[in-house]
Design a protein around this motif. Structure first.
Motif, mmCIF file in Angstrom:
data_model
loop_
_atom_site.group_PDB
_atom_site.id
_atom_site.type_symbol
_atom_site.label_atom_id
_atom_site.label_comp_id
_atom_site.label_asym_id
_atom_site.label_seq_id
_atom_site.Cartn_x
_atom_site.Cartn_y
_atom_site.Cartn_z
ATOM 1 N N ASN A 82 12.528 -30.229 15.227
ATOM 2 C CA ASN A 82 11.788 -28.973 15.099
ATOM 3 C C ASN A 82 12.548 -27.817 15.730
ATOM 4 O OD1 ASN A 82 9.159 -27.492 14.545
ATOM 5 N ND2 ASN A 82 9.285 -27.246 16.772
ATOM 6 N N ASN A 83 13.155 -28.073 16.884
ATOM 7 C CA ASN A 83 13.900 -27.039 17.591
ATOM 8 C C ASN A 83 15.100 -26.546 16.784
ATOM 9 O OD1 ASN A 83 16.455 -26.916 19.852
ATOM 10 N ND2 ASN A 83 14.742 -25.525 20.137
ATOM 11 N N ILE A 84 15.840 -27.474 16.184
ATOM 12 C CA ILE A 84 17.041 -27.093 15.435
ATOM 13 C C ILE A 84 16.682 -26.480 14.084
ATOM 14 C CG2 ILE A 84 19.156 -27.958 14.347
ATOM 15 C CD1 ILE A 84 19.265 -30.087 16.530
ATOM 16 N N SER A 85 15.694 -27.039 13.404
ATOM 17 C CA SER A 85 15.315 -26.503 12.086
ATOM 18 C C SER A 85 14.782 -25.081 12.203
ATOM 19 C CB SER A 85 14.275 -27.411 11.418
ATOM 20 O OG SER A 85 13.075 -27.448 12.173
ATOM 21 N N ASN A 86 14.164 -24.770 13.343
ATOM 22 C CA ASN A 86 13.679 -23.394 13.555
ATOM 23 C C ASN A 86 14.832 -22.388 13.578
ATOM 24 O OD1 ASN A 86 10.981 -24.076 13.669
ATOM 25 N ND2 ASN A 86 10.920 -24.230 15.897
ATOM 26 N N GLU A 87 16.003 -22.836 14.005
ATOM 27 C CA GLU A 87 17.171 -21.952 14.037
ATOM 28 C C GLU A 87 17.507 -21.461 12.627
ATOM 29 O OE1 GLU A 87 18.640 -20.904 16.672
ATOM 30 O OE2 GLU A 87 18.233 -22.355 18.269
ATOM 31 N N TYR A 88 17.356 -22.342 11.651
ATOM 32 C CA TYR A 88 17.634 -21.974 10.265
ATOM 33 C C TYR A 88 16.459 -21.204 9.651
ATOM 34 C CZ TYR A 88 21.603 -25.181 10.556
ATOM 35 O OH TYR A 88 22.783 -25.805 10.916
ATOM 36 N N SER A 89 15.234 -21.631 9.979
ATOM 37 C CA SER A 89 14.054 -20.984 9.400
ATOM 38 C C SER A 89 13.900 -19.544 9.869
ATOM 39 C CB SER A 89 12.797 -21.785 9.763
ATOM 40 O OG SER A 89 12.862 -23.097 9.259
ATOM 41 N N PHE A 90 14.157 -19.314 11.170
ATOM 42 C CA PHE A 90 13.961 -17.983 11.745
ATOM 43 C C PHE A 90 15.240 -17.142 11.771
ATOM 44 C CE2 PHE A 90 10.559 -20.242 14.446
ATOM 45 C CZ PHE A 90 9.643 -20.153 13.398
#
Length: 276
Positions: A82-90
């Motif tokens: 979740n922490n890493i995927s947020n980097e791409y999403s946001f």
């Protein structure tokens, strides 16, 4: 390193979902340690008291607690994903790079935070063992069996590193989580296939000592570092203690160290080669 830590800490602290997941994970471990002594399952009308069977005595307590808490590693992997995927999403990965953070430093922030999460999880396991060991042992032989604490650390760190690799590869948290589940199921199926190909309907003479090559796959080998705690009926009959002493599976620990290096290298390669 302090700069990288501050960058990552601010991202995680100010993300409500990640913060809640982290709190829930560590609360779960603490509650597990608190409630474990009172768990007495009823089997066929008989109340089983694992404390009387020596489950919390040294040295087997190290193995039992490390194995039990190890089931929570999937929950920790979700935090990492979740922490890493947020980097791409946001778009924070792109923004950090524009602001002067190199791709290697960005990778370093994720690696550092994963290492801290693993260390803190390992610390809680040690705290549970020490508190329960002090309560239910006449002889506080704390160093006996402590190898399982090191095995637990490698198991958790290798697992979250693999989860990190899947997230960098797939970007989306849903895809990464599903891939982790599917790969876990797939490796189990491959192990079953290997069993039937090699032995058919004839079970090997000593199944526990039989080497399965599929056990050296990433997820299978990860779960074998701290394997299922062995029990001995003979020991139960003679001493009243059910759990037998054992060791960390060093060959699986070694292969997981290799996987840590491999998936860290692949993750860094993906970050450097992929366009923002």
């Amino acid at each position: 390193m302090k700069r990288l830590f501050n960058i990552e800490w601010n991202k995680m602290f100010y993300n409500t979902g990640t913060r809640i997941f982290i709190i829930l994970y560590f609360v779960m471990i603490i509650l597990m340690g608190i409630t474990l002594p009172s768990i007495k399952p009823n089997m066929s009308g008989q109340v089983v008291d694992f404390i009387k069977f020596g489950a919390l005595e040294f040295p087997v307590i190290w193995h039992n607690i490390a194995w039990l808490v190890g089931f929570g590693k999937f929950f920790l992997a979700i935090i990492v994903i979740n922490n890493i995927s947020n980097e791409y999403s946001f778009g924070t990965f792109k923004q950090n790079t524009i602001d002067g953070l190199s791709k290697t430093e960005f990778f370093g922030t994720k690696l550092l935070m994963n290492l801290i999460l693993t260390l803190f999880s390992t610390f809680l396991v040690a705290a549970i063992v020490l508190s329960l060991g002090a309560t239910f042992n006449d002889k506080f032989d704390v160093l006996n069996g402590i190898q399982f604490l090191g095995g637990y650390f490698i198991e958790i760190f290798a697992y979250v590193v693999f989860a990190m690799f899947l997230t960098f590869l797939l970007k989306k948290s849903t895809f990464a989580i599903l891939s982790l589940i599917v790969l876990n199921i797939g490796e189990s199926i491959l192990k079953a296939v290997e069993y039937f190909v090699r032995f058919g309907k004839n079970e090997p003479i000593n199944l526990e000592k039989t080497t399965f090559y599929t056990n050296f796959l990433p997820l299978n080998s990860n779960s074998k570092i701290v394997d299922y705690p062995p029990i001995s009926i003979t020991k139960l009959m003679t001493t009243g203690k059910l759990f037998d002493t054992s060791n960390v599976q060093w060959e699986y620990l070694a292969i997981n160290v290799f996987y840590i290096i491999l998936f860290l290298a692949l993750s860094l390669f993906i970050i450097k080669k992929r366009d923002l």
